[in-house]
Design a protein around this motif. Structure first.
Motif, PDB file in Angstrom:
ATOM      1  N   MET A  37      21.647  -4.102   8.979  1.00  0.00           N
ATOM      2  CA  MET A  37      21.978  -4.660   7.761  1.00  0.00           C
ATOM      3  C   MET A  37      22.355  -3.722   6.607  1.00  0.00           C
ATOM      4  SD  MET A  37      18.087  -5.949   6.251  1.00  0.00           S
ATOM      5  CE  MET A  37      17.036  -4.555   5.787  1.00  0.00           C
ATOM      6  N   ASP A  38      22.194  -2.181   6.904  1.00  0.00           N
ATOM      7  CA  ASP A  38      22.340  -1.302   6.118  1.00  0.00           C
ATOM      8  C   ASP A  38      23.514  -1.437   5.193  1.00  0.00           C
ATOM      9  OD1 ASP A  38      20.891   1.840   6.113  1.00  0.00           O
ATOM     10  OD2 ASP A  38      23.077   1.515   5.170  1.00  0.00           O
ATOM     11  N   ALA A  39      23.140  -1.221   3.892  1.00  0.00           N
ATOM     12  CA  ALA A  39      24.336  -1.321   3.047  1.00  0.00           C
ATOM     13  C   ALA A  39      25.769  -0.647   3.119  1.00  0.00           C
ATOM     14  CB  ALA A  39      23.806  -1.450   1.496  1.00  0.00           C
ATOM     15  N   ILE A  57      26.786  -9.558  14.219  1.00  0.00           N
ATOM     16  CA  ILE A  57      25.336  -9.789  13.848  1.00  0.00           C
ATOM     17  C   ILE A  57      24.635  -8.803  13.027  1.00  0.00           C
ATOM     18  CG2 ILE A  57      23.394 -10.582  15.332  1.00  0.00           C
ATOM     19  CD1 ILE A  57      25.666 -11.576  17.273  1.00  0.00           C
ATOM     20  N   ARG A  58      23.903  -8.963  12.302  1.00  0.00           N
ATOM     21  CA  ARG A  58      23.300  -8.034  11.722  1.00  0.00           C
ATOM     22  C   ARG A  58      21.620  -8.229  11.264  1.00  0.00           C
ATOM     23  NH1 ARG A  58      27.386  -5.210   7.079  1.00  0.00           N
ATOM     24  NH2 ARG A  58      25.830  -3.766   7.417  1.00  0.00           N
ATOM     25  N   ASN A  59      20.844  -7.367  11.423  1.00  0.00           N
ATOM     26  CA  ASN A  59      19.420  -7.515  11.232  1.00  0.00           C
ATOM     27  C   ASN A  59      18.767  -6.228  11.163  1.00  0.00           C
ATOM     28  OD1 ASN A  59      18.598  -6.239  13.541  1.00  0.00           O
ATOM     29  ND2 ASN A  59      18.813  -8.041  14.607  1.00  0.00           N
ATOM     30  N   ALA A  60      17.696  -5.861  10.517  1.00  0.00           N
ATOM     31  CA  ALA A  60      17.263  -4.718  10.013  1.00  0.00           C
ATOM     32  C   ALA A  60      17.023  -3.946  11.150  1.00  0.00           C
ATOM     33  CB  ALA A  60      15.618  -4.852   9.478  1.00  0.00           C
ATOM     34  N   ARG A  63      18.621  -4.541  15.951  1.00  0.00           N
ATOM     35  CA  ARG A  63      17.816  -4.725  17.048  1.00  0.00           C
ATOM     36  C   ARG A  63      18.020  -5.849  17.828  1.00  0.00           C
ATOM     37  NH1 ARG A  63      13.055  -1.430  17.155  1.00  0.00           N
ATOM     38  NH2 ARG A  63      14.128  -1.716  19.630  1.00  0.00           N
ATOM     39  N   THR A  65      16.906  -8.556  19.066  1.00  0.00           N
ATOM     40  CA  THR A  65      15.647  -9.518  18.766  1.00  0.00           C
ATOM     41  C   THR A  65      15.977 -10.742  19.565  1.00  0.00           C
ATOM     42  OG1 THR A  65      16.298 -10.394  16.811  1.00  0.00           O
ATOM     43  CG2 THR A  65      15.039  -8.527  16.508  1.00  0.00           C
ATOM     44  N   ASP A  67      16.049 -13.477  18.240  1.00  0.00           N
ATOM     45  CA  ASP A  67      17.377 -14.115  17.121  1.00  0.00           C
ATOM     46  C   ASP A  67      18.543 -13.558  17.488  1.00  0.00           C
ATOM     47  OD1 ASP A  67      17.647 -16.433  15.297  1.00  0.00           O
ATOM     48  OD2 ASP A  67      18.322 -14.791  13.959  1.00  0.00           O
ATOM     49  N   ALA A  68      18.770 -12.305  17.896  1.00  0.00           N
ATOM     50  CA  ALA A  68      19.957 -11.473  18.031  1.00  0.00           C
ATOM     51  C   ALA A  68      20.554 -12.542  19.139  1.00  0.00           C
ATOM     52  CB  ALA A  68      19.948 -10.343  18.004  1.00  0.00           C
ATOM     53  N   MET A  94      14.450   1.511   9.441  1.00  0.00           N
ATOM     54  CA  MET A  94      13.290   1.391  10.475  1.00  0.00           C
ATOM     55  C   MET A  94      12.691   2.716  11.368  1.00  0.00           C
ATOM     56  SD  MET A  94      13.378  -1.949   9.995  1.00  0.00           S
ATOM     57  CE  MET A  94      12.362  -2.521  11.253  1.00  0.00           C
ATOM     58  N   TYR A 120       9.474  -4.520  14.533  1.00  0.00           N
ATOM     59  CA  TYR A 120      10.507  -3.994  15.183  1.00  0.00           C
ATOM     60  C   TYR A 120      10.726  -2.498  14.628  1.00  0.00           C
ATOM     61  CZ  TYR A 120      11.980  -7.753  18.248  1.00  0.00           C
ATOM     62  OH  TYR A 120      11.738  -9.031  18.980  1.00  0.00           O
TER      63      TYR A 120
ATOM     64  N   MET B  37      27.209 -15.160  11.674  1.00  0.00           N
ATOM     65  CA  MET B  37      28.147 -13.917  12.276  1.00  0.00           C
ATOM     66  C   MET B  37      29.908 -14.269  12.470  1.00  0.00           C
ATOM     67  SD  MET B  37      27.217 -14.966  16.385  1.00  0.00           S
ATOM     68  CE  MET B  37      27.698 -16.566  16.990  1.00  0.00           C
ATOM     69  N   GLY B  52      27.471  -0.061  -0.107  1.00  0.00           N
ATOM     70  CA  GLY B  52      26.462   0.260  -0.412  1.00  0.00           C
ATOM     71  C   GLY B  52      25.578  -0.790  -1.685  1.00  0.00           C
ATOM     72  N   ALA B  54      24.932  -3.897  -1.026  1.00  0.00           N
ATOM     73  CA  ALA B  54      24.012  -5.116  -0.854  1.00  0.00           C
ATOM     74  C   ALA B  54      23.575  -4.936   0.818  1.00  0.00           C
ATOM     75  CB  ALA B  54      24.651  -6.399  -0.963  1.00  0.00           C
ATOM     76  N   HIS B  55      22.529  -5.363   1.285  1.00  0.00           N
ATOM     77  CA  HIS B  55      22.037  -5.599   2.784  1.00  0.00           C
ATOM     78  C   HIS B  55      22.984  -6.700   3.168  1.00  0.00           C
ATOM     79  CE1 HIS B  55      18.252  -3.030   2.151  1.00  0.00           C
ATOM     80  NE2 HIS B  55      19.078  -2.472   3.011  1.00  0.00           N
ATOM     81  N   VAL B  56      23.474  -6.890   4.287  1.00  0.00           N
ATOM     82  CA  VAL B  56      24.141  -7.948   5.086  1.00  0.00           C
ATOM     83  C   VAL B  56      23.341  -8.276   6.335  1.00  0.00           C
ATOM     84  CG1 VAL B  56      26.252  -8.834   5.802  1.00  0.00           C
ATOM     85  CG2 VAL B  56      26.158  -7.190   3.870  1.00  0.00           C
ATOM     86  N   ARG B  58      23.089 -11.063   9.211  1.00  0.00           N
ATOM     87  CA  ARG B  58      24.163 -12.014   9.815  1.00  0.00           C
ATOM     88  C   ARG B  58      23.393 -12.595  11.233  1.00  0.00           C
ATOM     89  NH1 ARG B  58      30.412 -10.314   9.096  1.00  0.00           N
ATOM     90  NH2 ARG B  58      30.675 -12.600   9.646  1.00  0.00           N
ATOM     91  N   ARG B  70      12.164 -11.176   8.679  1.00  0.00           N
ATOM     92  CA  ARG B  70      11.888  -9.889   8.887  1.00  0.00           C
ATOM     93  C   ARG B  70      12.631  -8.701   8.192  1.00  0.00           C
ATOM     94  NH1 ARG B  70      13.495  -5.805  12.384  1.00  0.00           N
ATOM     95  NH2 ARG B  70      15.404  -7.265  13.055  1.00  0.00           N
ATOM     96  N   SER B  71      14.052  -9.115   8.480  1.00  0.00           N
ATOM     97  CA  SER B  71      14.877  -8.149   7.995  1.00  0.00           C
ATOM     98  C   SER B  71      14.720  -8.247   6.182  1.00  0.00           C
ATOM     99  CB  SER B  71      16.292  -8.822   8.136  1.00  0.00           C
ATOM    100  OG  SER B  71      16.439  -8.594   9.538  1.00  0.00           O
TER     101      SER B  71
END
Lengths: 175, 175
Positions: A37-39, A57-60, A63, A65, A67-68, A94, A120, B37, B52, B54-56, B58, B70-71
């Motif tokens: 998710m990094d900006a 697909i984006r998450n912290a 990963r 997961t 859900d991914a 992370m 994670y 997604m 830079g 916002a976190h995204v 998806r 979690r994210s």
């Protein structure tokens, strides 16, 4: 003006220039990108992709997961994608904390523990990327023949490197 | 040339024009966007956001899953975001099937059932968006004061509409 009002105001410019209302839902390049998710990461820009080319697909941490995997099952079985690029990156938040540190941070701030919510955190970046790619490639639920590869994106230089060469779902030792 | 080779080749152009190596990790606008997604959605473009900002996050449907939470916990507690825009969209693949249809599709294609993996199909779009925003706003784990709002994005026109006005974490009736 709240940030939400600002988003709505900015959308008026987006609408004024909008010219892709006829794009179909299935990604043109049959590709799904799983990343953080990094900006600082602009997935289409990093990969030279056009609107409509790929699911993102984006998450912290980017990963793999549960859900991914859920998203990738929709992406592949419903919308026809057959390649997955898993993209981790340098200086990822992370990698800077452990699951225990993170749980303690949340509990200090809110008075509540995240309990058994998996966090994670990444202790070993190479192992995390290899493990995420392998776990997806060994999933019995993804379509046989789906290719999964692992990349590292350098947020300081923009350079993308292939770290885990493509594995093919169905060709790996099933778990 | 495989799709992965094409991505690496396209990255050379990204690197040649790369000029944001000094962006910090915390999002400049203290914002996280949770959306689908879908390949037709370009979150920064829709919202007029800069790299830079916002976190995204998806996933299939832009759903408030455990993994999305979690994210958002990393986003808020570690990187300082204080607003969450949950963005669902028209013509979402997740509205076109039920969890049971989807499980049957996977089992037909692979011979394996997704078992108890939650699929998050959307039967009632309004209820799904309202429910996702409310669930996040009622989370005891997000920082008090975090604002969460729900939007619908029209993939045919580019128009973003506010559907669920901001709820504030800590102000809602805790679940």
């Amino acid at each position: 003006m709240s940030v939400f009002d600002e988003l709505l105001a900015a959308n008026e410019r987006h609408v004024a220039g909008f010219a892709r209302g006829q794009l179909p839902a299935p990604p043109a390049r049959a590709l799904a990108v799983l990343t953080c998710m990094d900006a600082r990461i602009l997935p289409l820009d990093v990969f030279g992709l056009a609107p409509g080319d790929a699911h993102v697909i984006r998450n912290a941490g980017g990963r793999a997961t549960d859900d991914a995997l859920r998203s990738l099952l929709v992406s592949s079985h419903v919308l026809g994608t057959r390649a997955v690029a898993v993209v981790h990156h340098t200086e990822c938040g992370m990698t800077k904390l452990t699951d225990a540190d993170f749980a303690a941070t949340i509990e200090r701030a809110t008075g509540h523990s995240p309990g058994d919510l998996p966090l994670y955190a990444i202790e070993d970046p190479d192992a995390a990327l290899q493990g995420d790619v392998t776990w997806l490639a060994e999933s019995p639920l993804l379509p046989a023949g789906t290719e999964v590869a692992g990349f590292l994106y350098d947020v300081r230089t923009g350079v993308l490197s292939l770290v885990v060469p493509p594995l093919v779902v169905g060709d790996t030792t099933a778990c």
